[in-house]
Design an enzyme around this catalytic site. Structure first.
Site, mmCIF file in Angstrom:
data_model
loop_
_atom_site.group_PDB
_atom_site.id
_atom_site.type_symbol
_atom_site.label_atom_id
_atom_site.label_comp_id
_atom_site.label_asym_id
_atom_site.label_seq_id
_atom_site.Cartn_x
_atom_site.Cartn_y
_atom_site.Cartn_z
ATOM 1 C CG ASP A 39 58.124 0.471 -13.744
ATOM 2 O OD1 ASP A 39 58.897 0.758 -14.670
ATOM 3 O OD2 ASP A 39 57.189 1.226 -13.375
ATOM 4 C CB ILE A 40 57.101 3.183 -9.181
ATOM 5 C CG1 ILE A 40 56.499 3.628 -7.863
ATOM 6 C CG2 ILE A 40 56.813 4.167 -10.286
ATOM 7 C CD1 ILE A 40 57.158 4.871 -7.276
ATOM 8 C CG ASN A 97 61.273 2.948 -24.108
ATOM 9 O OD1 ASN A 97 60.970 2.372 -25.140
ATOM 10 N ND2 ASN A 97 60.504 2.926 -23.028
ATOM 11 C CD GLU A 105 57.504 8.796 -18.919
ATOM 12 O OE1 GLU A 105 57.514 8.087 -17.889
ATOM 13 O OE2 GLU A 105 56.489 9.348 -19.373
ATOM 14 C CB VAL A 106 64.140 7.505 -16.098
ATOM 15 C CG1 VAL A 106 65.264 7.661 -15.079
ATOM 16 C CG2 VAL A 106 62.784 7.589 -15.411
ATOM 17 C CG HIS A 110 65.235 2.501 -17.684
ATOM 18 N ND1 HIS A 110 65.672 3.782 -17.948
ATOM 19 C CD2 HIS A 110 63.961 2.437 -18.137
ATOM 20 C CE1 HIS A 110 64.708 4.473 -18.524
ATOM 21 N NE2 HIS A 110 63.654 3.673 -18.667
ATOM 22 C CG HIS A 112 61.011 -1.087 -19.285
ATOM 23 N ND1 HIS A 112 60.116 -0.501 -18.422
ATOM 24 C CD2 HIS A 112 61.611 -0.064 -19.942
ATOM 25 C CE1 HIS A 112 60.169 0.820 -18.552
ATOM 26 N NE2 HIS A 112 61.069 1.118 -19.475
HETATM 27 P P1 AMP Z 1 60.958 4.804 -19.637
HETATM 28 O O1 AMP Z 1 59.704 5.428 -20.192
HETATM 29 O O2 AMP Z 1 61.472 3.677 -20.487
HETATM 30 O O3 AMP Z 1 62.016 5.861 -19.346
HETATM 31 O O4 AMP Z 1 60.550 4.115 -18.275
HETATM 32 C C1 AMP Z 1 60.705 4.718 -17.017
HETATM 33 C C2 AMP Z 1 60.073 3.792 -16.015
HETATM 34 O O5 AMP Z 1 60.519 4.165 -14.735
HETATM 35 C C3 AMP Z 1 58.542 3.827 -15.996
HETATM 36 O O6 AMP Z 1 58.038 2.517 -16.250
HETATM 37 C C4 AMP Z 1 58.222 4.297 -14.577
HETATM 38 O O7 AMP Z 1 57.068 3.685 -14.039
HETATM 39 C C5 AMP Z 1 59.475 3.894 -13.828
HETATM 40 N N1 AMP Z 1 59.762 4.643 -12.603
HETATM 41 C C6 AMP Z 1 59.784 5.990 -12.461
HETATM 42 N N2 AMP Z 1 60.111 6.321 -11.199
HETATM 43 C C7 AMP Z 1 60.314 5.148 -10.543
HETATM 44 C C8 AMP Z 1 60.679 4.815 -9.210
HETATM 45 N N3 AMP Z 1 60.898 5.760 -8.260
HETATM 46 N N4 AMP Z 1 60.785 3.507 -8.874
HETATM 47 C C9 AMP Z 1 60.562 2.551 -9.797
HETATM 48 N N5 AMP Z 1 60.226 2.804 -11.074
HETATM 49 C C10 AMP Z 1 60.094 4.078 -11.436
#
Ligand code: AMP
Length: 125
Positions: A39-40, A97, A105-106, A110, A112
């Site tokens: 994770d970034i 999530n 958010e994405v 995914h 975690h």
């Molecule tokens: P969520 O809130 O469960 O959708 O988590 C999205 C996760 O993606 C967050 O922990 C971000 O830090 C992570 N994230 C977003 N962009 C990137 C990226 N380019 N590389 C790695 N992790 C990312």
């Protein structure tokens, strides 16, 4: 911004771009079904994301539409990553999530994987 997990898959999401190699990532593991990368913005000493290679918005979308091989491959990949990183004995936490109230958010499924320190009790807020 939180995403609506009932919306169709958006192939411009950041993890779709990672899967296409358009954005770099720190890969931990990959196979036919899954990619795992750091994770970034890590929230624990070890914070890895495991994503399916198929285009699924969320756990809901994946569990409803993925075929058995994709589901088995993805679930096995999550466990394999944890074992390869030596996380079974100290322990780890998985989180996926889904949708607005979870603050997803994405919009690409995914999981975690958090580890590397005592993570405390699971808190909703
Ligand atoms: P969520 O809130 O469960 O959708 O988590 C999205 C996760 O993606 C967050 O922990 C971000 O830090 C992570 N994230 C977003 N962009 C990137 C990226 N380019 N590389 C790695 N992790 C990312």
């Amino acid at each position: 911004m939180a995403v609506d997990a009932t919306q169709p898959y958006d192939d411009q999401n950041i993890f779709a771009k990672i899967l296409r190699g358009e954005i770099p990532n720190k890969t931990v593991y990959q196979d036919e079904f899954a990619l795992a990368f750091h994770d970034i913005n890590p929230q624990a000493p070890t914070h890895v994301l495991v994503i399916p290679k198929g285009a699924y918005v969320s756990w809901d979308d994946f569990s409803a539409k993925a075929n058995d091989a994709e589901i088995a491959g993805f679930v096995r990949a999550v466990g394999l990553v944890a074992r390869q990183m030596g996380l079974v004995e100290p322990g780890y936490r998985l989180l996926a999530n889904t949708g607005i109230n979870s603050h997803q958010e994405v919009p690409h499924l995914h999981v975690h994987l958090f580890a590397g320190q005592p993570l405390g009790p699971m808190l909703v807020r």
